[in-house]
Design a protein around this motif. Structure first.
Motif, PDB file in Angstrom:
ATOM      1  N   ALA A   1       0.494  -1.425   0.112  1.00 30.09           N
ATOM      2  CA  ALA A   1       0.062   0.464   0.486  1.00 30.09           C
ATOM      3  C   ALA A   1       0.772   1.547   0.074  1.00 30.09           C
ATOM      4  O   ALA A   1       0.294   2.572  -0.490  1.00 30.09           O
ATOM      5  N   GLY A   2       2.146   0.955  -0.237  1.00 28.05           N
ATOM      6  CA  GLY A   2       3.169   2.435   0.691  1.00 28.05           C
ATOM      7  C   GLY A   2       3.493   2.782   1.836  1.00 28.05           C
ATOM      8  O   GLY A   2       4.054   4.133   2.008  1.00 28.05           O
ATOM      9  N   LYS A   3       3.296   1.744   3.275  1.00 29.53           N
ATOM     10  CA  LYS A   3       2.292   2.494   4.662  1.00 29.53           C
ATOM     11  C   LYS A   3       4.588   2.483   4.818  1.00 29.53           C
ATOM     12  O   LYS A   3       5.602   3.686   5.067  1.00 29.53           O
ATOM     13  N   SER A   4       5.692   1.345   4.131  1.00 26.35           N
ATOM     14  CA  SER A   4       7.222   1.685   4.393  1.00 26.35           C
ATOM     15  C   SER A   4       7.265   2.869   3.572  1.00 26.35           C
ATOM     16  O   SER A   4       8.616   3.895   3.639  1.00 26.35           O
ATOM     17  N   THR A   5       6.761   3.205   2.614  1.00 31.68           N
ATOM     18  CA  THR A   5       7.359   4.249   1.678  1.00 31.68           C
ATOM     19  C   THR A   5       6.593   6.086   2.046  1.00 31.68           C
ATOM     20  O   THR A   5       7.897   6.765   2.206  1.00 31.68           O
ATOM     21  N   LEU A   6       5.661   5.717   3.463  1.00 31.34           N
ATOM     22  CA  LEU A   6       5.497   6.362   3.438  1.00 31.34           C
ATOM     23  C   LEU A   6       6.486   6.728   4.550  1.00 31.34           C
ATOM     24  O   LEU A   6       7.553   8.696   4.763  1.00 31.34           O
ATOM     25  N   LEU A   7       7.044   6.036   5.881  1.00 30.26           N
ATOM     26  CA  LEU A   7       7.696   6.294   6.768  1.00 30.26           C
ATOM     27  C   LEU A   7       9.330   6.742   6.529  1.00 30.26           C
ATOM     28  O   LEU A   7       9.759   7.492   6.410  1.00 30.26           O
ATOM     29  N   LYS A   8       9.967   6.257   5.020  1.00 31.42           N
ATOM     30  CA  LYS A   8      10.803   7.401   4.300  1.00 31.42           C
ATOM     31  C   LYS A   8      10.874   8.023   4.193  1.00 31.42           C
ATOM     32  O   LYS A   8      12.480   8.858   3.783  1.00 31.42           O
ATOM     33  N   THR A   9      10.148   8.453   3.034  1.00 33.55           N
ATOM     34  CA  THR A   9       9.742  10.026   2.748  1.00 33.55           C
ATOM     35  C   THR A   9       9.600  11.142   4.280  1.00 33.55           C
ATOM     36  O   THR A   9       9.949  11.954   4.520  1.00 33.55           O
ATOM     37  N   ILE A  10       8.788  10.539   5.412  1.00 29.87           N
ATOM     38  CA  ILE A  10       8.781  11.627   6.370  1.00 29.87           C
ATOM     39  C   ILE A  10      10.189  11.380   7.029  1.00 29.87           C
ATOM     40  O   ILE A  10      10.616  12.733   7.155  1.00 29.87           O
ATOM     41  N   SER A  11      11.248  10.448   7.194  1.00 30.30           N
ATOM     42  CA  SER A  11      12.757  10.271   7.934  1.00 30.30           C
ATOM     43  C   SER A  11      13.442  10.728   6.873  1.00 30.30           C
ATOM     44  O   SER A  11      14.756  10.441   7.265  1.00 30.30           O
ATOM     45  N   GLY A  12      13.289  11.184   5.537  1.00 27.27           N
ATOM     46  CA  GLY A  12      14.155  11.856   4.844  1.00 27.27           C
ATOM     47  C   GLY A  12      15.258  10.715   4.225  1.00 27.27           C
ATOM     48  O   GLY A  12      16.366  11.063   3.484  1.00 27.27           O
ATOM     49  N   ILE A  13      14.488  10.035   3.931  1.00 26.56           N
ATOM     50  CA  ILE A  13      15.314   8.422   3.439  1.00 26.56           C
ATOM     51  C   ILE A  13      15.336   8.693   1.726  1.00 26.56           C
ATOM     52  O   ILE A  13      15.891   8.360   1.284  1.00 26.56           O
ATOM     53  N   LEU A  14      13.595   9.048   1.741  1.00 28.05           N
ATOM     54  CA  LEU A  14      13.575   9.112   0.468  1.00 28.05           C
ATOM     55  C   LEU A  14      12.696  10.289  -0.488  1.00 28.05           C
ATOM     56  O   LEU A  14      12.191  10.849   0.691  1.00 28.05           O
TER      57      LEU A  14
END
Ligand code: ATP
Length: 238
Positions: free
Chosen positions: A38-51
């Motif tokens: 669904a994109g859950k990990s992608t959202l966390l990575k975007t919030i924490s500046g990884i992505l």
């Protein structure tokens, strides 16, 4: 404390998140649930500046932090404990924890290294018992505790947790969720990504459901848990 406004992000030119907006208030546990992919990990990575976010903005403590480095976000008090844990298997439990102290001087709680160790060891006594054991030889549940413990060593006010129950025996899952409640009582705000929908919604003040990169439902943990769609899609239709 955390505001995500119309954020889109993805990989190789393909968007996985489509204008996602959500809020995490100070002192709360907020869950993000959704099916695989669904994109859950992608959202966390975007919030924490990884992505990088391609569109939209992220605010932490009312400061715009969109696309800030992970390191600078840790110093501001935001810590991401990723699904893959990223421990150093050949180093001891204590050495892994020490590696988390690098950015401990944020303004949330002025704790010295010793006090941080005590805080983590009180929360997870098994880590104290095994402090000289190599991280790679811990059980899955113990490794998860170590990953959370290492995040705590940087003294965060916001903890982003990706699937803390993944691959862990039910009894340890309960222990980990009890620890999250204790951390929350200590004043740490928690944004939790989980596939274990019933237990995470049960402990959450608020929750969001992500589907194909879009927020399709939000409410209190109980509202989302009792929603017929949640029951059918995520809990097998009881
Ligand atoms: P899960 O619960 O299975 O962990 P998720 O909701 O966390 O799923 P993501 O891991 O964010 O979902 O993945 C969302 C989509 O992005 C998936 O289609 C996945 O294949 C894709 N994706 C994830 N990481 C990458 C990457 N590094 N490169 C390309 N595509 C990726």
């Amino acid at each position: 404390m955390l505001k995500v406004k119309n954020v889109s992000a993805g990989y190789d030119g393909i968007d996985v998140l489509h204008e996602v907006s959500l809020n995490v208030n100070e002192g709360e546990i907020v869950s993000l649930v959704g099916l695989n992919g669904a994109g859950k990990s992608t959202l966390l990575k975007t919030i924490s500046g990884i992505l990088p976010a391609k569109k939209g903005d992220i605010y932490f403590d009312d400061q715009k932090v969109t696309n800030h480095s992970t390191d600078s976000l840790v110093k501001k008090g935001m810590v991401h404990v990723p699904e893959s844990r990223f421990l150093f298997p050949a180093l001891s439990v204590k050495e892994n924890l020490l590696l988390g102290t690098a950015a401990k001087d944020n303004k949330f709680r002025k704790l010295k290294s010793d006090e941080l160790f005590n805080f983590v060891f009180d929360l997870f006594p098994v880590l104290k018992e095994r402090s000289s054991q190599r991280a790679g030889t811990l059980s899955g549940g113990e490794q998860q505790m170590l990953a959370i413990g290492r995040g705590l060593m940087s003294n965060p006010k916001l903890l982003l947790l990706d699937e803390p129950s993944l691959g862990i025996a039910p009894i340890l899952v309960e222990k980990i969720f009890e620890s999250l409640l204790m951390l929350n009582k200590e004043g740490i705000t928690i944004f939790l990504v989980e596939q274990n929908v019933s237990i995470s919604l049960d402990i959450s003040h608020h929750a969001y459901v992500l589907d194909l990169g879009k927020v399709i439902m939000s409410g209190t943990g109980k509202e989302v848990l009792n929603n017929p769609q949640t029951q059918e899609v995520y809990l097998g239709g009881f």
